[in-house]
Design a protein around this motif. Structure first.
Motif, PDB file in Angstrom:
ATOM      1  N   ALA A  73       0.834  -1.208   0.000  1.00 15.28           N
ATOM      2  CA  ALA A  73       0.000   0.000   0.000  1.00 15.28           C
ATOM      3  C   ALA A  73       0.864   1.251   0.000  1.00 15.28           C
ATOM      4  N   ILE A  74       1.929   1.247   0.786  1.00 17.11           N
ATOM      5  CA  ILE A  74       2.818   2.408   0.852  1.00 17.11           C
ATOM      6  C   ILE A  74       3.511   2.627  -0.491  1.00 17.11           C
ATOM      7  N   TRP A  75       4.119   1.568  -1.007  1.00 15.43           N
ATOM      8  CA  TRP A  75       4.894   1.679  -2.245  1.00 15.43           C
ATOM      9  C   TRP A  75       4.014   2.035  -3.431  1.00 15.43           C
ATOM     10  N   TRP A  76       2.868   1.423  -3.557  1.00 19.49           N
ATOM     11  CA  TRP A  76       2.038   1.631  -4.731  1.00 19.49           C
ATOM     12  C   TRP A  76       1.486   3.056  -4.780  1.00 19.49           C
ATOM     13  N   ALA A  77       1.083   3.574  -3.644  1.00 13.98           N
ATOM     14  CA  ALA A  77       0.591   4.950  -3.616  1.00 13.98           C
ATOM     15  C   ALA A  77       1.707   5.928  -3.960  1.00 13.98           C
ATOM     16  N   TRP A  78       2.905   5.694  -3.408  1.00 10.92           N
ATOM     17  CA  TRP A  78       4.047   6.562  -3.737  1.00 10.92           C
ATOM     18  C   TRP A  78       4.383   6.478  -5.220  1.00 10.92           C
ATOM     19  N   LEU A 100      -1.269  17.555  -1.266  1.00  4.85           N
ATOM     20  CA  LEU A 100      -1.304  17.622   0.199  1.00  4.85           C
ATOM     21  C   LEU A 100      -2.374  16.683   0.761  1.00  4.85           C
ATOM     22  N   ILE A 101      -3.473  16.505   0.025  1.00  6.91           N
ATOM     23  CA  ILE A 101      -4.479  15.528   0.450  1.00  6.91           C
ATOM     24  C   ILE A 101      -3.879  14.128   0.422  1.00  6.91           C
ATOM     25  N   GLN A 102      -3.079  13.848  -0.597  1.00  2.00           N
ATOM     26  CA  GLN A 102      -2.417  12.546  -0.665  1.00  2.00           C
ATOM     27  C   GLN A 102      -1.439  12.362   0.500  1.00  2.00           C
ATOM     28  N   ILE A 103      -0.742  13.409   0.862  1.00  2.00           N
ATOM     29  CA  ILE A 103       0.163  13.332   2.011  1.00  2.00           C
ATOM     30  C   ILE A 103      -0.628  13.033   3.287  1.00  2.00           C
ATOM     31  N   THR A 104      -1.792  13.658   3.416  1.00  2.20           N
ATOM     32  CA  THR A 104      -2.647  13.389   4.575  1.00  2.20           C
ATOM     33  C   THR A 104      -3.038  11.916   4.621  1.00  2.20           C
ATOM     34  N   GLY A 105      -3.382  11.365   3.448  1.00  5.39           N
ATOM     35  CA  GLY A 105      -3.696   9.946   3.386  1.00  5.39           C
ATOM     36  C   GLY A 105      -2.520   9.076   3.795  1.00  5.39           C
ATOM     37  N   ALA A 106      -1.310   9.493   3.406  1.00  7.24           N
ATOM     38  CA  ALA A 106      -0.106   8.740   3.781  1.00  7.24           C
ATOM     39  C   ALA A 106       0.090   8.743   5.287  1.00  7.24           C
ATOM     40  N   LEU A 107      -0.190   9.872   5.937  1.00  9.31           N
ATOM     41  CA  LEU A 107      -0.045   9.952   7.387  1.00  9.31           C
ATOM     42  C   LEU A 107      -1.097   9.100   8.093  1.00  9.31           C
ATOM     43  N   VAL A 108      -2.302   9.033   7.507  1.00 12.99           N
ATOM     44  CA  VAL A 108      -3.329   8.141   8.063  1.00 12.99           C
ATOM     45  C   VAL A 108      -2.874   6.688   7.936  1.00 12.99           C
ATOM     46  N   THR A 123      -8.319  -1.478   8.463  1.00 12.69           N
ATOM     47  CA  THR A 123      -9.346  -0.442   8.361  1.00 12.69           C
ATOM     48  C   THR A 123      -8.726   0.940   8.181  1.00 12.69           C
ATOM     49  N   VAL A 124      -7.843   1.336   9.090  1.00 13.35           N
ATOM     50  CA  VAL A 124      -7.243   2.678   9.026  1.00 13.35           C
ATOM     51  C   VAL A 124      -6.352   2.809   7.797  1.00 13.35           C
ATOM     52  N   VAL A 125      -5.560   1.786   7.507  1.00  9.48           N
ATOM     53  CA  VAL A 125      -4.697   1.820   6.320  1.00  9.48           C
ATOM     54  C   VAL A 125      -5.533   1.967   5.057  1.00  9.48           C
ATOM     55  N   THR A 126      -6.650   1.258   4.990  1.00  5.69           N
ATOM     56  CA  THR A 126      -7.518   1.339   3.811  1.00  5.69           C
ATOM     57  C   THR A 126      -8.085   2.741   3.648  1.00  5.69           C
ATOM     58  N   GLY A 128      -6.821   5.601   4.700  1.00  8.22           N
ATOM     59  CA  GLY A 128      -5.760   6.501   4.251  1.00  8.22           C
ATOM     60  C   GLY A 128      -5.394   6.253   2.802  1.00  8.22           C
ATOM     61  N   TYR A 129      -5.323   4.986   2.422  1.00  4.12           N
ATOM     62  CA  TYR A 129      -4.964   4.628   1.055  1.00  4.12           C
ATOM     63  C   TYR A 129      -6.014   5.128   0.066  1.00  4.12           C
ATOM     64  N   VAL A 130      -7.282   4.925   0.379  1.00  4.70           N
ATOM     65  CA  VAL A 130      -8.354   5.340  -0.525  1.00  4.70           C
ATOM     66  C   VAL A 130      -8.380   6.858  -0.669  1.00  4.70           C
ATOM     67  N   VAL A 131      -8.112   7.571   0.400  1.00  5.47           N
ATOM     68  CA  VAL A 131      -8.029   9.040   0.304  1.00  5.47           C
ATOM     69  C   VAL A 131      -6.970   9.444  -0.712  1.00  5.47           C
ATOM     70  N   MET A 132      -5.810   8.807  -0.644  1.00  4.77           N
ATOM     71  CA  MET A 132      -4.729   9.112  -1.574  1.00  4.77           C
ATOM     72  C   MET A 132      -5.127   8.801  -3.009  1.00  4.77           C
ATOM     73  N   ARG A 133      -5.739   7.652  -3.206  1.00  9.24           N
ATOM     74  CA  ARG A 133      -6.056   7.211  -4.563  1.00  9.24           C
ATOM     75  C   ARG A 133      -7.207   8.011  -5.169  1.00  9.24           C
ATOM     76  N   LEU A 134      -8.161   8.446  -4.358  1.00 11.17           N
ATOM     77  CA  LEU A 134      -9.233   9.280  -4.889  1.00 11.17           C
ATOM     78  C   LEU A 134      -8.700  10.651  -5.296  1.00 11.17           C
ATOM     79  N   ALA A 135      -7.731  11.158  -4.552  1.00 14.48           N
ATOM     80  CA  ALA A 135      -7.085  12.402  -4.973  1.00 14.48           C
ATOM     81  C   ALA A 135      -6.389  12.208  -6.314  1.00 14.48           C
ATOM     82  N   MET A 136      -5.802  11.029  -6.527  1.00 17.67           N
ATOM     83  CA  MET A 136      -5.155  10.737  -7.804  1.00 17.67           C
ATOM     84  C   MET A 136      -6.187  10.640  -8.930  1.00 17.67           C
ATOM     85  N   VAL A 137      -7.378  10.128  -8.640  1.00 16.71           N
ATOM     86  CA  VAL A 137      -8.448  10.111  -9.637  1.00 16.71           C
ATOM     87  C   VAL A 137      -8.751  11.534 -10.100  1.00 16.71           C
ATOM     88  N   SER A 138      -8.822  12.457  -9.162  1.00 14.70           N
ATOM     89  CA  SER A 138      -9.074  13.853  -9.512  1.00 14.70           C
ATOM     90  C   SER A 138      -7.974  14.410 -10.416  1.00 14.70           C
TER      91      SER A 138
END
Length: 400
Positions: A73-78, A100-108, A123-126, A128-138
Motif C-alpha cells: 500500500a505504501i509503495w504503490w501509492a508513492w 497535500l491531500i495525498q500526504i494526509t492519506g499517507a499519514l493516516v 481499516t485505518v490503512v484502507t 488513508g490509502y483510498v483518500v490518496m487514490r481518490l485524490a489521484m483520480v481527480s
C-alpha cells in the motif's frame, strides 16, 4: 507581456494540465515532491518498526506476510504519484492541494500500519490509502480535460483506480477468511491498471526525472534504516550491553548500508527506461528494493534485541532476518540494472548474493555481511572501470 511563473515557483493559481515533454532539460524533483517523500517515509518507518516487533516476538511468518501487505500500500501509492507527477506536474494551486491531500492519506496509513501488520486490521490503512487514490483520480480527470491527445489513457487511469478503490472499501465488509484472497485480487487489479491505461496512449514521463525520484526515495529509506538502528543501539547501551559487544553489529550495519547505497548508484538508471515494458518492470521491481532496504534495518534491530535478550527467536532466525533482506536487495537490484550479457558481472553479483546468504550461519552475520558487501563494491568498481576502459575511444598519438 505578462508571462506565467515557471513551474516549480508555486506562484500560479491554475495551469492547463498538459503533458510535459520527455526531453525537458534540467528536470529535477520539486520541493513538493521532496516534501511528499519525507512524509511518506513516516509510513515506511511505522511499518518497519511493527515488522521488527513481530520478528522479535517470534511471529516470523505473520510478520513477513503483514509487512509485505502493508508495504504494498505504501509503495504503490508513492509510485503512482511519482509517475503521474513526471508527466503532469503543473505545481499550480489545485495540484498542490490534491498532493497535500495525498500526504494526509499517507499519514493516516502510517497511523494504521502497526495495527494492520500485527493484527491484520487494515481499516485505518484502507481509509488513508483510498483518500490518496481518490485524490489521484481527480488528478487524472484534470489531465483528461486538459490533454486531449492522451484523454483515453487518463480516463482509463481514473476509471480503473476508482473501481479498485470501491473494491478496497467493500473488502472491509468481507468475512475474515476472505481477507487475504481479496487483498491479493485487488493487488493484481491495481497492478493491471497502468498496463491497461498506457495501451491507449503512453503518458510522457521523464526518464531522468523518474530515475532521480526513485534514487531519492532509496536514499530516504536507507536513511530511515540508519535512524531506526541508531535508536536501537542507544536503547541497548542503556542496558548492560557494552560498546564492545555491540561494535560488530554497528560496524557491519554501517558497511552494509554504505554498500547498498554505492551499488544502487553505480548504474545510470535513466538509460534503462526506454520502453513501457522496461519502465513497468523497473518501477514494479522497486517494491522489493524499497521493502528489503527497510527490512534490513528492522533485521539489524532484531539482532540488537537478541543481544539484549529481547528477541524470542533462534540464533539462525535472527541472522536470517538481516541477511535475507540484504540478499533480496542485491538480487533485484542486479536484475533491474542488468543489460545485455552480464558475463563476469553476473558471476560477481551472484557470488556476492550467495556469500551474504552463507554468512547467515556464521557467529557474527552482520559484520560478515558488511565485509562481503564491501568486497562486492570493490569488485563492481573494478569491473566497471575495465568496461569503461574497453569502450573508451583511443586517444590519437601526438605528433612528435
Amino acid at each position: 507581456m505578462n508571462q506565467s511563473p515557471p513551474i516549480g515557483s508555486g506562484r500560479s493559481w491554475y495551469r492547463p494540465m498538459v503533458a510535459r515533454p520527455t526531453d525537458e532539460r534540467h528536470r529535477v524533483s520539486t520541493v513538493l515532491e521532496l516534501f511528499f517523500d519525507l512524509c511518506f517515509v513516516t509510513a515506511v518507518a511505522e511499518a518497519a518498526a511493527a515488522f521488527e516487533h513481530e520478528l522479535a516476538g517470534g511471529h516470523t511468518g505473520h510478520g513477513v506476510l503483514g509487512y509485505a501487505l502493508v508495504f504494498f500500500a505504501i509503495w504503490w501509492a508513492w509510485m503512482n504519484f511519482t509517475w503521474f507527477a513526471s508527466a503532469y506536474d503543473t505545481d499550480d494551486v489545485p495540484y498542490r492541494v490534491l498532493t497535500l491531500i495525498q500526504i494526509t492519506g499517507a499519514l493516516v496509513m502510517a497511523a494504521g500500519a502497526a495495527n494492520a501488520l500485527e493484527h491484520y486490521d487494515f481499516t485505518v490503512v484502507t481509509y488513508g490509502y483510498v483518500v490518496m487514490r481518490l485524490a489521484m483520480v481527480s488528478q487524472w480527470l484534470r489531465a483528461a480535460r486538459s490533454d486531449p491527445g492522451r484523454r483515453r489513457s487518463s480516463l482509463r487511469y481514473a476509471v480503473g483506480i476508482l473501481v479498485v478503490q470501491i473494491g478496497w472499501v467493500a473488502r472491509l465488509a468481507l468475512p475474515h477468511g476472505w481477507g487475504l484472497p481479496s487483498f491479493l485480487v485487488l493487488v493484481v487489479a491495481e497492478l493491471a491498471v497502468p498496463a491497461w491505461a498506457e495501451r491507449a496512449e503512453r503518458t510522457t514521463w521523464h526518464p531522468h526525472h523518474i530515475a532521480e525520484r526513485y534514487g531519492l526515495f532509496t536514499l530516504i529509506v536507507l536513511g530511515e534504516s540508519i535512524t531506526a538502528a541508531t535508536a536501537t543501539v542507544r536503547t541497548a547501551l542503556d542496558t548492560a550491553v557494552s560498546l564492545g559487544d555491540i561494535a560488530p553489529l554497528v560496524v557491519g550495519g554501517i558497511l552494509t548500508v554504505f554498500a547498498m547505497w554505492w551499488l544502487y548508484f553505480t548504474q545510470d538508471a535513466a538509460e534503462r527506461l526506454t520502453s513501457l515494458r522496461t519502465a513497468l518492470l523497473w518501477g514494479y521491481g522497486h517494491y522489493v528494493v524499497f521493502a528489503s532496504a527497510a527490512a534490513a534495518g528492522a533485521g539489524l534491530a532484531v539482532e540488537i534485541a537478541h543481544l539484549t535478550g529481547h528477541a524470542h527467536l533462534s540464533r539462525l532466525a535472527v541472522a536470517a532476518a538481516y541477511t535475507v533482506p540484504v540478499a533480496l536487495y542485491l538480487l533485484v537490484l542486479r536484475l533491474l540494472h542488468r543489460h545485455g550479457r552480464g558475463g563476469a558481472a553476473d558471476v560477481v553479483w551472484g557470488a556476492g548474493i550467495l556469500a551474504v546468504l552463507a554468512v547467515t550461519f556464521t557467529p557474527s552475520p552482520v559484520l560478515a555481511t558488511g565485509c562481503v558487501m564491501s568486497v562486492l563494491v570493490g569488485a563492481v568498481v573494478v569491473l566497471g572501470e575495465r568496461r569503461r576502459t574497453r569502450t573508451r575511444p583511443a586517444q590519437p598519438a601526438e605528433n612528435e
